[in-house]
Design a protein around this motif. Sequence first.
Motif, short mmCIF file in Angstrom:
data_model
loop_
_atom_site.label_atom_id
_atom_site.label_comp_id
_atom_site.label_asym_id
_atom_site.label_seq_id
_atom_site.Cartn_x
_atom_site.Cartn_y
_atom_site.Cartn_z
N TRP A 25 -13.71 8.66 1.79
CA TRP A 25 -12.35 8.72 1.40
C TRP A 25 -11.99 7.67 2.43
O TRP A 25 -11.84 7.91 3.85
CB TRP A 25 -11.68 9.90 1.76
N PHE A 30 -8.94 6.42 4.35
CA PHE A 30 -7.37 6.14 4.77
C PHE A 30 -7.06 4.85 5.24
O PHE A 30 -7.52 4.11 5.86
CB PHE A 30 -7.20 7.24 5.38
N LEU A 78 -3.09 14.21 6.50
CA LEU A 78 -3.04 13.93 5.82
C LEU A 78 -2.94 15.35 4.81
O LEU A 78 -3.54 14.97 3.53
CB LEU A 78 -4.85 13.51 5.81
N MET A 123 -1.69 8.26 8.79
CA MET A 123 -1.82 7.96 8.23
C MET A 123 -1.79 8.19 6.56
O MET A 123 -1.66 9.71 6.49
CB MET A 123 -4.27 8.15 8.39
N GLU A 124 -2.08 7.66 5.82
CA GLU A 124 -1.99 7.72 3.99
C GLU A 124 -3.08 8.32 3.85
O GLU A 124 -4.07 8.48 3.93
CB GLU A 124 -1.42 6.34 3.82
#
Length: 142
Positions: free
Chosen positions: A130, A132, A13, A141-142
């Motif tokens: 957040w 993800f 990330l 992971m985005e």
Amino acid sequence: LGLDDLAEKLSALGLSSALMGRYARMDSALPEPGEREASRGLLVGFTDCRSTEEYDAFNHWYDGTHAADVLRSGIYWSACRFRLQAGDAPEFFACYESSRPGPEALRALMAHYEQHPSPMDPICTIRHVWPFDRRDEQSPME
């Protein structure tokens, strides 16, 4: 969620250099995950304790009420916590893993809380949360 696994996910990330080395994993009363599921979502939250005098009460509430309620929801299957060691950033950082994509898992948790409220303690100040996603098993992971 092992520290190496977390470092790998945060590196994917672009967050690991900002977090790892500044935060250390905490000993906590959080249960160890049972059978591991495929992680499709990660929830990352940053919090502060209202005052240093309330540190023990904050950690007792966080592990025994907040994180316990998140795990009891069945939406997230593992949790781990970290404390800031150096720098100017929120004092605590927590990660929760889900077999659901990140935003979907967070929406499900919020819907769960509508039916099963979990008390927030005023000694906790939420700084950032957040969710993800993992694009697929081969991708970070985005």
